[in-house]
Design a protein around this motif. Sequence first.
Motif, PDB file in Angstrom:
ATOM      1  N   LEU A 213       0.853  -1.193   0.000  1.00 42.20           N
ATOM      2  CA  LEU A 213       0.000   0.000   0.000  1.00 42.20           C
ATOM      3  C   LEU A 213       0.882   1.233   0.000  1.00 42.20           C
ATOM      4  N   PRO A 214       0.647   2.125  -0.980  1.00 44.34           N
ATOM      5  CA  PRO A 214      -0.095   1.909  -2.216  1.00 44.34           C
ATOM      6  C   PRO A 214       0.542   0.782  -3.036  1.00 44.34           C
ATOM      7  N   GLU A 215      -0.216   0.286  -3.981  1.00 48.94           N
ATOM      8  CA  GLU A 215       0.243  -0.823  -4.830  1.00 48.94           C
ATOM      9  C   GLU A 215       1.641  -0.539  -5.376  1.00 48.94           C
TER      10      GLU A 215
ATOM     11  N   GLU B 109       4.380   0.086  -3.705  1.00 46.92           N
ATOM     12  CA  GLU B 109       5.254   0.856  -2.814  1.00 46.92           C
ATOM     13  C   GLU B 109       5.522   0.028  -1.569  1.00 46.92           C
TER      14      GLU B 109
ATOM     15  N   TYR C 276       1.420   1.749   5.850  1.00 45.63           N
ATOM     16  CA  TYR C 276      -0.003   1.615   5.551  1.00 45.63           C
ATOM     17  C   TYR C 276      -0.562   0.206   5.700  1.00 45.63           C
TER      18      TYR C 276
ATOM     19  N   THR D 299      -8.810   6.609   5.501  1.00 48.10           N
ATOM     20  CA  THR D 299      -9.494   6.368   4.222  1.00 48.10           C
ATOM     21  C   THR D 299     -10.404   7.538   3.849  1.00 48.10           C
TER      22      THR D 299
ATOM     23  N   GLY E  67      -6.249   8.725  -0.836  1.00 49.43           N
ATOM     24  CA  GLY E  67      -5.824   7.729  -1.811  1.00 49.43           C
ATOM     25  C   GLY E  67      -6.284   6.326  -1.447  1.00 49.43           C
ATOM     26  N   PHE E  68      -6.804   6.163  -0.251  1.00 45.26           N
ATOM     27  CA  PHE E  68      -7.243   4.856   0.221  1.00 45.26           C
ATOM     28  C   PHE E  68      -8.760   4.767   0.398  1.00 45.26           C
TER      29      PHE E  68
END
Length: 182
Positions: free
Chosen positions: A41-43, A45, A50, A61, A66-67
């Motif tokens: 998270l993020p994809e 990274e 996270y 969120t 971004g979540f």
Amino acid sequence: MKRHSIKNHCLNGARFVASPHYDARPDAEDINLLVIHCISLPEGEFGTPYVEQLFKGTLDTTAGSGFEPLAGLRVSAHLVIRRDGQLEQYVPFNQRAWHAGVSSYCGRRRCNDYSIGIELEGTDTSEYTEQQYQQLAAVSRTLLAEYPKLTRQRIVGHEHIARGRKTDPGTGFNWSYYLTNL
């Protein structure tokens, strides 16, 4: 090869971070499946806080984070293996972590009831690190020794128990290398 031990259903050497996202197994003695996942998270990274926040239920969120798609998601895993091989445990092995979702194995549904879930920090297409493979093999050997219903033949990916819904640990995971190191 690294050796681990288990005390009170927790892996010695793992940093324990309590997740609220778990409950009692229907049968705490029926641990017979090991499920390998991946997460970032993020994809794509790695090394972010996270994943821990997601499993603890503290991930922001709100709009702009971004979540937003993860709002209300209540998930956990028993273990996370970071890119450098560091271990984090979120749920004791005798408890039911919420990692598999809608799933079945060999005709039996609800894999969370009888499985241990291990998340590798990664993506479906990224290659995993040597440290992760070595740590996963060492942890797996420990789990196989501790929980006699677990066998090499009962180690699967999330993709195998949630076909069409999940693809992890993905094409970047070298199953033969991992199993050879067991």
